[in-house]
Design an enzyme around this catalytic site. Structure first.
Site, PDB file in Angstrom:
ATOM      1  N   THR A 274       4.039   1.492  -0.856  1.00 18.40           N
ATOM      2  CA  THR A 274       4.768   1.491  -2.122  1.00 18.40           C
ATOM      3  C   THR A 274       3.894   2.050  -3.243  1.00 18.40           C
ATOM      4  O   THR A 274       4.344   2.859  -4.061  1.00 18.40           O
ATOM      5  CB  THR A 274       5.214   0.059  -2.462  1.00 18.40           C
ATOM      6  OG1 THR A 274       6.046  -0.431  -1.398  1.00 18.40           O
ATOM      7  CG2 THR A 274       5.981   0.009  -3.770  1.00 18.40           C
TER       8      THR A 274
ATOM      9  N   LYS B 295       0.826  -1.217   0.000  1.00 20.23           N
ATOM     10  CA  LYS B 295       0.000   0.000   0.000  1.00 20.23           C
ATOM     11  C   LYS B 295       0.858   1.264   0.000  1.00 20.23           C
ATOM     12  O   LYS B 295       0.610   2.185  -0.791  1.00 20.23           O
ATOM     13  CB  LYS B 295      -0.930  -0.027   1.213  1.00 20.23           C
ATOM     14  CG  LYS B 295      -1.782   1.222   1.403  1.00 20.23           C
ATOM     15  CD  LYS B 295      -2.940   0.970   2.327  1.00 20.23           C
ATOM     16  CE  LYS B 295      -2.542   0.232   3.584  1.00 20.23           C
ATOM     17  NZ  LYS B 295      -1.545   0.976   4.403  1.00 20.23           N
TER      18      LYS B 295
ATOM     19  N   LYS C 263       7.494  -6.799  10.657  1.00 16.30           N
ATOM     20  CA  LYS C 263       6.891  -6.141   9.487  1.00 16.30           C
ATOM     21  C   LYS C 263       7.903  -5.346   8.676  1.00 16.30           C
ATOM     22  O   LYS C 263       7.772  -5.191   7.474  1.00 16.30           O
ATOM     23  CB  LYS C 263       5.754  -5.225   9.963  1.00 16.30           C
ATOM     24  CG  LYS C 263       4.979  -4.541   8.847  1.00 16.30           C
ATOM     25  CD  LYS C 263       3.799  -3.784   9.421  1.00 16.30           C
ATOM     26  CE  LYS C 263       3.047  -3.009   8.339  1.00 16.30           C
ATOM     27  NZ  LYS C 263       3.786  -1.821   7.882  1.00 16.30           N
TER      28      LYS C 263
ATOM     29  N   PHE D 148       3.234  -8.571  -9.559  1.00 15.02           N
ATOM     30  CA  PHE D 148       4.297  -9.523  -9.238  1.00 15.02           C
ATOM     31  C   PHE D 148       4.647 -10.289 -10.517  1.00 15.02           C
ATOM     32  O   PHE D 148       3.794 -10.488 -11.396  1.00 15.02           O
ATOM     33  CB  PHE D 148       3.858 -10.509  -8.152  1.00 15.02           C
ATOM     34  CG  PHE D 148       3.927  -9.948  -6.761  1.00 15.02           C
ATOM     35  CD1 PHE D 148       4.942 -10.302  -5.895  1.00 15.02           C
ATOM     36  CD2 PHE D 148       2.964  -9.043  -6.315  1.00 15.02           C
ATOM     37  CE1 PHE D 148       5.013  -9.787  -4.605  1.00 15.02           C
ATOM     38  CE2 PHE D 148       3.019  -8.526  -5.034  1.00 15.02           C
ATOM     39  CZ  PHE D 148       4.050  -8.895  -4.169  1.00 15.02           C
TER      40      PHE D 148
ATOM     41  N   PHE E  28      -3.314  -0.458   7.207  1.00 14.48           N
ATOM     42  CA  PHE E  28      -3.894  -1.792   7.080  1.00 14.48           C
ATOM     43  C   PHE E  28      -5.039  -1.819   6.056  1.00 14.48           C
ATOM     44  O   PHE E  28      -5.048  -1.047   5.115  1.00 14.48           O
ATOM     45  CB  PHE E  28      -4.323  -2.331   8.445  1.00 14.48           C
ATOM     46  CG  PHE E  28      -3.170  -2.669   9.340  1.00 14.48           C
ATOM     47  CD1 PHE E  28      -2.131  -3.458   8.881  1.00 14.48           C
ATOM     48  CD2 PHE E  28      -3.098  -2.199  10.649  1.00 14.48           C
ATOM     49  CE1 PHE E  28      -1.052  -3.774   9.702  1.00 14.48           C
ATOM     50  CE2 PHE E  28      -2.023  -2.511  11.471  1.00 14.48           C
ATOM     51  CZ  PHE E  28      -0.992  -3.301  11.003  1.00 14.48           C
TER      52      PHE E  28
ATOM     53  N   ALA F 191      -3.338   1.415  12.768  1.00 12.66           N
ATOM     54  CA  ALA F 191      -4.749   1.376  12.382  1.00 12.66           C
ATOM     55  C   ALA F 191      -5.502   0.232  13.038  1.00 12.66           C
ATOM     56  O   ALA F 191      -6.730   0.248  13.075  1.00 12.66           O
ATOM     57  CB  ALA F 191      -4.881   1.260  10.871  1.00 12.66           C
TER      58      ALA F 191
ATOM     59  N   ARG G 181       2.317   8.375   6.960  1.00 14.72           N
ATOM     60  CA  ARG G 181       2.618   8.258   8.384  1.00 14.72           C
ATOM     61  C   ARG G 181       4.115   7.994   8.599  1.00 14.72           C
ATOM     62  O   ARG G 181       4.792   7.485   7.722  1.00 14.72           O
ATOM     63  CB  ARG G 181       1.822   7.113   9.015  1.00 14.72           C
ATOM     64  CG  ARG G 181       0.330   7.336   9.049  1.00 14.72           C
ATOM     65  CD  ARG G 181      -0.386   6.103   9.578  1.00 14.72           C
ATOM     66  NE  ARG G 181      -0.146   4.936   8.730  1.00 14.72           N
ATOM     67  CZ  ARG G 181      -0.340   3.682   9.115  1.00 14.72           C
ATOM     68  NH1 ARG G 181      -0.751   3.434  10.335  1.00 14.72           N
ATOM     69  NH2 ARG G 181      -0.128   2.693   8.286  1.00 14.72           N
TER      70      ARG G 181
ATOM     71  N   TRP H 188       6.977  -0.835  -7.828  1.00 17.10           N
ATOM     72  CA  TRP H 188       8.085  -1.426  -7.064  1.00 17.10           C
ATOM     73  C   TRP H 188       9.283  -1.649  -7.981  1.00 17.10           C
ATOM     74  O   TRP H 188      10.422  -1.374  -7.615  1.00 17.10           O
ATOM     75  CB  TRP H 188       7.642  -2.754  -6.436  1.00 17.10           C
ATOM     76  CG  TRP H 188       8.693  -3.401  -5.593  1.00 17.10           C
ATOM     77  CD1 TRP H 188       8.946  -3.179  -4.274  1.00 17.10           C
ATOM     78  CD2 TRP H 188       9.648  -4.385  -6.028  1.00 17.10           C
ATOM     79  NE1 TRP H 188       9.983  -3.960  -3.846  1.00 17.10           N
ATOM     80  CE2 TRP H 188      10.446  -4.702  -4.900  1.00 17.10           C
ATOM     81  CE3 TRP H 188       9.900  -5.019  -7.243  1.00 17.10           C
ATOM     82  CZ2 TRP H 188      11.478  -5.644  -4.960  1.00 17.10           C
ATOM     83  CZ3 TRP H 188      10.942  -5.948  -7.308  1.00 17.10           C
ATOM     84  CH2 TRP H 188      11.717  -6.247  -6.186  1.00 17.10           C
TER      85      TRP H 188
END
Length: 558
Positions: free
Chosen positions: A75, A73, A107, A383, A303, A275, A96, A411
């Site tokens: 990214t 998200k 994470k 991907f 999230f 979140a 954030r 990405w």
């Protein structure tokens, strides 16, 4: 194919001096406060100066429920901002700040990834400009003043069995969840049970992110309920005369931080409530500053959309008169197949049956967001293992639900890989009108608000309350907090409060085990399931792989 790590890509980037990034926004060097060469805070005077500017468009980025397969998200948010800039739109990204807990836990950091990153990556993921340290200090100053007040005679008649304020630490440390303080001699205070929360779950964090200015910050700090007296009445930070000193610690932290992406798009990175246990949005000051400076502001909520987006829309927007013009919903084919019951080690194999089964999670999030009358753009974070058939299935699925669709390759390719998404977002902004509405009204009871979120967002049949939660709800209503919005503390991994229920679960109730008021932040928190406000470290934390080489370069951050 060998890929470079995020930190390798970030270190190879040629950063602009932050004053040059500011100049892209017509911000002079006199209007920023430098924190080294590549970071700055926006001055208070400049924030006041631009407050009358016309606001640009607001784009919210959210996602399906997170899975071990990854969604990307942040990214996507960064790559979308870069792509919009490449297409000639004056764009600011508002994100954030990362917490140290996940950085050293499991994470990892939260500055994007691959070629869609915010930099300097090491600084942002670690100490940055000291905002989190200031919040931690203010939180613990209040705790110290509270204990000292009782030790010095307890003039306010605080019931030591009803102290609700907890200490804070920006680290995953399960040993601090439940502790005993005051052991030793009489001069060492009084013995009582105490607790720690991670800094991103502190009410001070939420207050900093929701405060409009210093005056509003102090008013919110004064309303914090720290305990109850023997008559059952709330005792606040204002009653303890703590507000001035706390504000002094938070004065500089209140100013938004300016950094840049790998492609030099300006980015405000400010505030960082989780979140799943808090409201999950960056500061209102950063968002408003971006809106007053840019044609398009890209921001995100933490999230899945059932948590971050719901809170962004029903808490942040409610309190500050914001209204998103479009919402980008991020998914990956891998994550959808995981929701369809496929193990993580088999996600690279084409499996249309699993995709069809798991796409119901995406379907529910689309339905949820459309309840707010905001146009939705679905993007698939690409991907290498994605197949043409799988992509076309998702594309057609979205088309049937009147959602714009775009692939994202940010990405791997940075802003160039986000141009399809950026064009879809611009087309949506230009041709679809947002008629934003809240999910529930202020006048509903707290129970009705919780029920509305549980049924309309999670898809629950109903809500069950433990006796203590039921009693506390009535108490909060009686104390005048009934008109506040609800901040649900719930697992991020499922639409339900059971992290093992993937996809689109049905036939379940949400269980609320505790309720408390964050009076300064301005919401009531409902704790569901086994959600914890102080995480723990895994067996092999990310900290094991982080080091500093002989040249002083940090390695192992991701």
């Amino acid at each position: 194919m060998a890929f470079k790590s995020d930190i390798e890509i970030a270190r190879e980037a040629e950063l602009w001096p932050i004053k040059e990034v500011a100049a892209k926004l017509d911000i002079s060097e006199d209007d920023i406060e430098l924190y080294g060469k590549y970071k700055a805070k926006i001055s208070e005077e400049y924030l006041q100066k631009i407050s009358k500017n016309k606001k640009g468009k607001l784009v919210l980025v959210t996602a399906i429920n997170p899975t071990p397969a990854g969604e990307g998200k942040t990214t996507t948010s960064v790559g979308l901002g870069d792509a919009l800039s490449r297409l000639g739109h004056k764009t600011i990204i508002a994100l954030r700040e990362p917490s140290l807990g996940p950085c050293f836990g499991i994470k990892g950091g939260a500055a994007g990834g691959g070629y869609a990153q915010v930099v300097p990556m090491e600084d942002i993921n670690l100490h940055f400009t000291g905002d989190f340290h200031a919040i931690t200090s203010a939180n613990n100053l209040l705790a110290a003043l509270l204990d000292n007040h009782i030790h010095q005679g307890n003039e306010l008649g605080i019931d030591t069995r009803q102290i609700v304020w907890k200490r804070a630490e920006d680290m995953n440390d399960r040993a601090l969840r439940n502790i005993v303080v005051g052991l030793g001699s009489k001069m060492d205070g009084f013995v009582r049970e105490d607790h720690f929360v991670i800094t991103v779950a502190s009410e001070i964090m939420a207050i900093l992110c929701l405060a409009k200015d210093l005056k509003d910050l102090k008013e919110r700090l004064s309303r914090i309920v720290v305990a109850y007296n023997y008559a059952g009445e709330p005792v606040t930070a204002g009653d303890l005369n703590a507000v001035g000193a706390m504000a002094a610690l938070l004065k500089d932290a209140l100013k938004p931080n300016l950094v840049q992406t790998l492609e030099h798009t300006p980015c405000f990175v400010h505030g960082g409530p989780f979140a799943n246990i808090a409201h999950g949005c960056n500061s209102i000051r950063a968002t408003n500053a971006a809106l007053h400076l840019a044609d398009i502001t890209v921001t995100e909520a933490g999230f899945g959309a059932d948590l971050g987006a719901e809170k962004f829309l029903d808490i942040k927007c409610r309190m500050n008169g914001l209204a998103p013009d479009a919402i980008v919903l991020v998914a990956t084919i891998r994550a959808l197949k995981y929701n369809g019951g496929i193990p993580k080690d088999q996600l690279s194999e084409e499996n249309l049956d699993a995709l069809k089964k798991g796409i119901v999670n995406l379907e529910k999030h689309i339905e949820n967001l459309k309840q707010y009358n905001v146009p939705v753009v679905v993007t698939l974070n690409s991907f290498l293992s994605d197949t043409k058939e799988e992509i076309e299935f998702v594309r057609n699925f979205c088309k049937e639900r009147d959602c714009a669709f775009a692939m994202s390759e940010v990405w791997e390719k940075g802003g160039a890989g986000g141009e399809e998404l950026a064009k879809a977002v611009v087309d949506t902004l230009e041709n679809k009108k947002s008629n934003f509405k809240l999910l529930y009204e202020d006048d509903l009871s707290l129970e009705d608000k919780i029920m509305t979120i549980a049924q309309k967002i999670y898809g629950a049949d109903g809500v069950s309350y433990l006796p203590a939660a039921k009693k506390q709800l009535k108490k909060l209503e009686d104390m005048g907090y009934g008109k506040l919005p609800i901040c649900m503390a719930k697992t991020q991994y499922s639409l339900s409060d059971d992290p093992t229920l993937l996809g689109r679960p049905t036939g379940f109730n949400i269980t609320v085990r505790d309720v408390y008021v964050s009076a300064g932040a301005g919401f009531v928190v409902a704790l569901t399931g086994n959600i914890m406000t102080m995480p723990g470290l895994p067996k092999k934390p990310a900290a094991f792989g982080i080091d500093v080489d002989d040249d002083g370069n940090i390695v192992g951050l991701f």
